[in-house]
Design a protein around this motif. Structure first.
Motif, PDB file in Angstrom:
ATOM      1  N   PHE A 185       0.840  -1.198   0.000  1.00 16.40           N
ATOM      2  CA  PHE A 185       0.000   0.000   0.000  1.00 16.40           C
ATOM      3  C   PHE A 185       0.881   1.256   0.000  1.00 16.40           C
ATOM      4  N   ALA A 186       1.979   1.194   0.736  1.00 12.53           N
ATOM      5  CA  ALA A 186       2.917   2.314   0.760  1.00 12.53           C
ATOM      6  C   ALA A 186       3.543   2.539  -0.611  1.00 12.53           C
ATOM      7  N   GLU A 187       3.811   1.455  -1.323  1.00 13.65           N
ATOM      8  CA  GLU A 187       4.363   1.573  -2.674  1.00 13.65           C
ATOM      9  C   GLU A 187       3.376   2.281  -3.596  1.00 13.65           C
ATOM     10  N   ARG A 194       2.215  10.564  -2.951  1.00 13.53           N
ATOM     11  CA  ARG A 194       1.684  10.848  -1.612  1.00 13.53           C
ATOM     12  C   ARG A 194       2.697  10.335  -0.582  1.00 13.53           C
ATOM     13  N   TYR A 195       3.797  11.057  -0.472  1.00 10.76           N
ATOM     14  CA  TYR A 195       4.898  10.586   0.353  1.00 10.76           C
ATOM     15  C   TYR A 195       4.574  10.603   1.843  1.00 10.76           C
ATOM     16  N   VAL A 203       6.207   3.396   8.454  1.00  6.20           N
ATOM     17  CA  VAL A 203       6.512   3.469   9.890  1.00  6.20           C
ATOM     18  C   VAL A 203       5.669   2.450  10.650  1.00  6.20           C
ATOM     19  N   ARG A 204       4.391   2.351  10.291  1.00  2.00           N
ATOM     20  CA  ARG A 204       3.510   1.362  10.926  1.00  2.00           C
ATOM     21  C   ARG A 204       3.996  -0.057  10.622  1.00  2.00           C
ATOM     22  N   MET A 221      13.925   5.430   1.189  1.00  2.00           N
ATOM     23  CA  MET A 221      13.754   5.985  -0.147  1.00  2.00           C
ATOM     24  C   MET A 221      12.629   7.009  -0.177  1.00  2.00           C
ATOM     25  N   VAL A 222      11.515   6.704   0.477  1.00  4.06           N
ATOM     26  CA  VAL A 222      10.377   7.629   0.506  1.00  4.06           C
ATOM     27  C   VAL A 222      10.783   8.936   1.171  1.00  4.06           C
ATOM     28  N   ARG A 223      11.470   8.845   2.287  1.00  9.06           N
ATOM     29  CA  ARG A 223      11.897  10.060   2.985  1.00  9.06           C
ATOM     30  C   ARG A 223      12.882  10.861   2.134  1.00  9.06           C
ATOM     31  N   PHE A 224      13.768  10.174   1.457  1.00 12.99           N
ATOM     32  CA  PHE A 224      14.724  10.874   0.602  1.00 12.99           C
ATOM     33  C   PHE A 224      14.003  11.585  -0.536  1.00 12.99           C
ATOM     34  N   ARG A 225      13.073  10.890  -1.193  1.00 19.53           N
ATOM     35  CA  ARG A 225      12.344  11.503  -2.311  1.00 19.53           C
ATOM     36  C   ARG A 225      11.460  12.654  -1.856  1.00 19.53           C
ATOM     37  N   ALA A 226      11.078  12.645  -0.591  1.00 16.97           N
ATOM     38  CA  ALA A 226      10.250  13.724  -0.043  1.00 16.97           C
ATOM     39  C   ALA A 226      11.111  14.853   0.531  1.00 16.97           C
ATOM     40  N   ASN A 227      12.400  14.884   0.142  1.00 15.68           N
ATOM     41  CA  ASN A 227      13.323  15.920   0.615  1.00 15.68           C
ATOM     42  C   ASN A 227      13.488  15.903   2.138  1.00 15.68           C
ATOM     43  N   LYS A 228      13.483  14.701   2.716  1.00 17.40           N
ATOM     44  CA  LYS A 228      13.691  14.547   4.156  1.00 17.40           C
ATOM     45  C   LYS A 228      14.917  13.663   4.376  1.00 17.40           C
ATOM     46  N   ALA A 229      16.033  14.120   3.793  1.00 16.85           N
ATOM     47  CA  ALA A 229      17.254  13.317   3.833  1.00 16.85           C
ATOM     48  C   ALA A 229      17.726  13.067   5.257  1.00 16.85           C
ATOM     49  N   ALA A 230      17.555  14.057   6.130  1.00 11.23           N
ATOM     50  CA  ALA A 230      18.002  13.881   7.518  1.00 11.23           C
ATOM     51  C   ALA A 230      17.235  12.760   8.204  1.00 11.23           C
ATOM     52  N   ASP A 231      15.945  12.638   7.893  1.00 13.88           N
ATOM     53  CA  ASP A 231      15.147  11.561   8.477  1.00 13.88           C
ATOM     54  C   ASP A 231      15.494  10.210   7.864  1.00 13.88           C
ATOM     55  N   ALA A 232      15.950  10.222   6.607  1.00 12.65           N
ATOM     56  CA  ALA A 232      16.280   8.966   5.936  1.00 12.65           C
ATOM     57  C   ALA A 232      17.576   8.355   6.461  1.00 12.65           C
ATOM     58  N   LEU A 233      18.524   9.176   6.875  1.00  8.35           N
ATOM     59  CA  LEU A 233      19.851   8.672   7.236  1.00  8.35           C
ATOM     60  C   LEU A 233      19.848   7.622   8.346  1.00  8.35           C
ATOM     61  N   PRO A 234      19.090   7.801   9.452  1.00  7.62           N
ATOM     62  CA  PRO A 234      19.123   6.758  10.493  1.00  7.62           C
ATOM     63  C   PRO A 234      18.675   5.384   9.978  1.00  7.62           C
ATOM     64  N   ASP A 235      17.677   5.364   9.102  1.00  5.69           N
ATOM     65  CA  ASP A 235      17.242   4.082   8.537  1.00  5.69           C
ATOM     66  C   ASP A 235      18.328   3.481   7.660  1.00  5.69           C
TER      67      ASP A 235
END
Length: 676
Positions: A185-187, A194-195, A203-204, A221-235
Motif C-alpha cells: 500500500f505504501a508503494e 503521496r509521500y 513506519v507502521r 527511499m520515501v523520505r529521501f524523495r520527499a526531501n527529508k534526507a536527515a530523516d532517511a539517514l538513520p534508517d
C-alpha cells in the motif's frame, strides 16, 4: 558423516542443508562442507552452487564465476544458476552481463522474489528508476501467496494503481497488521506522490515488524524523495549495520549526505561504492557531482569522463561536462555526441541531454545557428513531457496582488517569528543569484547553504494542495491564521533548515529563485528576514535559462513564449511588493553588479545589516561548496562578457521578445502598467 557409504539421497539433502545453514555464520566452514559433498558426488549441481556462493561471500568473485559459468551456460533455464552467475558477474563489475543473467533468472522463474529484488537493486545503481520500480513491484508480487494480494501486486506491476489501492484498502480493513500488504500500500502511495501517506504506512509496518529490512529501505527511499534526507539517514545507517557493503544502501547514504551539504563525506561513500562496483556509469556521475560541488573540478571531470567511457551514449554525462560551463569540448567530443544521437538504442532523456551539451559545444565555437538548433531540439523534447501550465503562474500573481494589500501587511505587522537569520535570494534562474550568494557567504557573519525546498513545501501544506493542478487555498487561507500560528510557521522554517547550517554564523542564505512567488508569505512568517531580488536583463536571463537543462522543475524554461510570460509575471509580482512594502525587498541588477561591483556589494551588505568586508570582493577565493549550474563560474572573478551574449542569438528569439512585451524597454524598472 561419510556421504559415500551412507544413504545417498537422505544424507546428501542433510549435508546440503547443513552447509546452507553454515553460509550465514561461517562461509569457510560452508565451503569445506560443499567440497566434502563434491568429493562424494562429483559435479553435484546444488553443491557447486553452494561452493560458488561461499566464494562470493568471501569476495572471490573470479573463482565463483569460473565455477558457475559452465552450469549457467549449459542450463540457461536454471534460474538459481543464472542468479548465482549474475551475482558473480556483478562482483567483477560486468554489469551488462549481470543484468542479462538476472533477466534470464526471472524469465525462467517468474516468482523468484530474490532475483526480482536484486534486479531492482542493479537497475537502481544504473539510474533506471522506472525499471527498478517495476522489478521491485514484481518482487513484491512474487513474495505473496494470498490471492487478493497477488491480484493487488499484479495491478501494481501493471501500474493500475487505482485497482491496487482499492484491493489493498479492502484487505487491510480485514487484516490491519498484514505487513506485506501495508508495504504494498505504501508503494502505491509513493507512486502517486503521496509521500506523507507512504511514510506513515511504512513506519507502521516497521512498528509491527522491526526486522523487515525491505520496508526499511522503502522508508528511507520515501523520505529521501520527499526531501527529508536527515530523516532517511538513520534508517540507512541501520541497514548498513546489517549489510555494510550493500551498494544500494551506500549509494542512498551518499545521496542523502549530498542533500544535507556533506559533499566530502558523500564523495568518500561514492568512491567506496565505485571501488567495489567500478562499472556503474550512474554512480560515476553522482560522484562527479559531489566532487564538482566541493570544488574538485579536475576530479569531477575525470568522473564524468569515466561515465562516458562506460556508456558512450550517456547524455547526462555529456551534459554534466557541459554544465561545468568552464571547459571546452574537443572536436572528438562533438563527433562522439553527434554519433550518439544517431544511435537507435538511446532514449529521449539521453537525446535531450546530448542536444543541450552539443548546443554548449557549438556556442563555444561561435556556431550560433547550429547551437540554437540543438538548444531548441532539446527544449522541444523536454517541453513535451513537462506538465507546465503558464496560467497557473498568472493566477498566483493575481491572487497574491489581491491578498497582500497595505492594509493586510499593516494589520499583521510584528507577527511571525522575529528571527532575522534567513536571507532569501529570489528572482529567476540564471540572473546572478549564485554570484550574490557567493559574495554574501564570503562575509564572516553570513553562511551559504543551497536552494532549500522547505518554504515551498510549507506553502503547499498550508494551501492544502494535493496535486500540482489541484485547487489551493493559498494565499487567502493565511488570513485565517492567528499570530501564534504565523510565528510557529516561521519557527518551523528555521527548524527544518537548521540542518543545512554548518557554522555558528548568525545569518544564512536560502537562494531558491522561485521563492519570489512567496514574498508575501515570507513577510508574514519571518518579518525580519531579508529578501534580495536578483534581476538580469529579460532577454539575457530568459535565453540563459532556455539553454540550461534543469534537473527538475523550471517548467517555463523549455518554451520561449512561456519564458517571456513567466518573466512578466515575476516583474509584476515584485513591482506589487515594491509598492505595498517599499524598501523591504532589495534589488540587485546583474549588469550594475558587473559594472561597479564594489558599490553594489556595499549597498547589498548595508541592506543585510552587516559591515563591509574586503573578502566579499574576493568571493572567487571562497572554497565553500556551491550546488548550482554556476558553481565553477563563481569561483572566478566577475566575467563581463556574458552581459550581452544573448545578442548572438537574437535572430531566433522573436517569440521571447514578443512574450516579454513592455518589460524589455522598461528594464531595469517595471513597465508603467505594473505600477498601479
Amino acid at each position: 558423516m561419510n556421504i559415500a557409504t551412507a544413504d545417498p539421497v537422505g544424507d546428501l539433502a542433510t549435508a546440503l542443508a547443513h552447509a546452507s545453514r553454515l553460509m550465514t555464520v561461517n562461509p569457510d566452514l560452508a565451503a569445506e562442507q560443499a567440497r566434502e559433498i563434491l568429493k562424494a558426488v562429483p559435479q553435484q549441481p546444488a553443491a557447486l552452487l553452494l561452493l560458488c556462493a561461499t566464494h562470493r561471500a568471501r569476495r572471490r568473485f573470479a573463482e565463483a564465476r569460473d565455477l558457475v559459468a559452465p552450469l549457467a551456460q549449459a542450463q540457461p533455464d536454471w534460474a538459481e544458476a543464472q542468479f548465482e552467475w549474475a551475482m558473480c558477474l556483478a562482483g567483477l563489475g560486468e554489469d551488462k552481463a549481470a543484468l542479462a543473467a538476472l533477466r534470464r533468472a526471472v524469465a525462467a522463474r517468474p516468482n523468484y522474489a530474490e532475483a526480482w529484488r536484486t534486479l531492482g537493486d542493479r537497475l537502481t545503481l544504473q539510474g533506471d528508476s522506472e525499471g527498478a520500480d517495476d522489478a521491485y513491484a514484481q518482487s513484491i508480487r512474487a513474495g505473496v501467496t494470498d490471492p487478493r494480494l497477488m491480484n493487488a501486486a499484479s495491478a501494481l506491476c501493471n501500474n493500475k494503481l487505482a485497482i491496487a489501492e482499492h484491493t489493498l484498502r479492502a484487505h487491510l480493513i480485514e487484516y490491519p497488521t498484514d505487513v506485506a500488504a501495508i508495504r504494498m500500500f505504501a508503494e502505491v502511495a509513493a507512486r502517486l506522490g503521496r509521500y506523507v501517506d507512504a511514510e506513515k504506512l511504512l513506519v507502521r509496518c516497521l512498528e509491527l515488524a522491526p526486522s523487515f529490512n525491505a520496508a526499511r529501505y522503502n522508508l528511507a527511499m520515501v523520505r529521501f524523495r520527499a526531501n527529508k534526507a536527515a530523516d532517511a539517514l538513520p534508517d540507512i545507517e541501520r541497514l548498513l549495520a546489517i549489510e555494510p557493503e550493500h551498494p544500494n544502501y551506500r549509494a542512498l547514504q551518499a545521496a542523502a549526505l549530498s542533500h544535507l551539504g556533506e559533499y566530502e563525506k558523500a564523495a568518500a561513500v561514492y568512491a567506496s561504492v565505485l571501488k567495489d562496483y567500478p562499472g556503474q556509469p550512474h554512480i560515476w556521475i553522482s560522484y562527479g557531482h559531489s566532487l564538482k560541488t566541493s570544488g574538485q573540478l579536475d576530479d569531477s571531470v575525470a568522473a564524468y569522463r569515466k561515465s562516458i567511457e562506460l556508456k558512450p551514449g550517456y547524455g547526462e554525462a555529456w551534459w554534466s561536462l557541459a554544465n561545468l560551463k568552464t571547459i571546452s569540448f574537443s572536436d572528438g567530443d562533438v563527433d562522439a555526441m553527434n554519433g550518439a544521437l544517431l544511435r537507435a538504442d538511446i532514449g529521449d532523456s539521453d537525446r535531450v541531454h546530448l542536444h543541450y551539451a552539443l548546443g554548449k559545444a557549438l556556442e563555444d565555437r561561435r556556431a550560433y545557428a547550429d547551437a540554437f538548433a540543438h538548444y531548441a531540439q532539446g527544449a522541444q523534447l523536454r517541453h513535451g513531457v513537462m506538465d507546465y501550465d503558464p496560467e497557473l503562474s498568472k493566477e498566483h500573481v493575481l491572487r497574491a496582488k489581491a491578498f497582500f494589500t497595505p492594509a493586510l501587511l499593516r494589520a499583521r505587522a510584528g507577527q511571525g517569528s522575529p528571527a532575522p537569520d534567513p536571507i532569501f535570494i529570489v528572482g529567476l534562474p540564471r540572473s546572478g543569484s549564485t554570484l550574490i550568494e557567493q559574495i554574501l557567504s564570503s562575509h564572516s557573519q553570513i553562511e551559504g547553504t543551497m536552494e532549500l525546498p522547505d518554504l515551498g513545501r510549507m506553502v503547499k501544506r498550508v494551501g492544502e494542495r494535493k496535486t500540482k493542478r489541484g485547487a489551493s487555498k493559498y494565499p487567502e487561507i493565511l488570513d485565517e491564521l492567528s499570530p501564534d500560528q504565523l510565528r510557529e510557521l516561521g519557527e518551523e522554517y528555521l527548524a527544518t533548515t537548521r540542518i543545512q547550517r554548518k557554522t555558528a554564523k548568525p545569518f544564512y542564505i536560502d537562494k531558491l529563485p522561485n521563492n519570489f512567488l512567496h514574498t508575501g508569505f515570507i513577510r508574514l512568517i519571518l518579518p525580519n528576514a531579508k529578501i534580495i531580488d536578483a534581476r538580469r536583463h529579460p532577454m539575457g536571463a530568459c535565453f540563459s535559462s532556455f539553454k540550461q537543462h534543469y534537473s527538475r522543475g523550471q517548467g517555463s524554461t523549455y518554451d520561449l513564449g512561456d519564458l517571456g510570460r513567466f518573466y512578466r509575471d515575476y516583474v509584476e509580482l515584485m513591482a506589487h511588493f515594491d509598492r505595498v512594502a517599499p524598501g523591504r525587498v532589495h534589488r540587485v541588477i546583474y549588469e550594475h553588479m558587473v559594472a561597479d561591483t564594489e558599490a553594489q556589494v556595499r549597498r547589498l551588505l548595508d541592506y543585510c545589516g552587516v559591515a563591509f568586508e574586503p573578502n566579499c570582493l574576493r568571493f572567487y577565493e571562497n572554497d565553500r561548496a556551491v550546488r548550482t549550474p554556476s558553481s565553477e563560474q563563481v569561483r572566478q572573478p566577475i566575467y563581463t562578457g556574458g552581459v550581452e551574449h544573448w545578442r548572438h542569438f537574437e535572430p531566433w528569439l522573436g517569440p521571447l521578445k514578443q512574450a516579454l512585451g513592455s518589460v524589455v524597454d522598461a528594464y531595469p524598472m517595471a513597465p508603467p502598467e505594473f505600477e498601479v
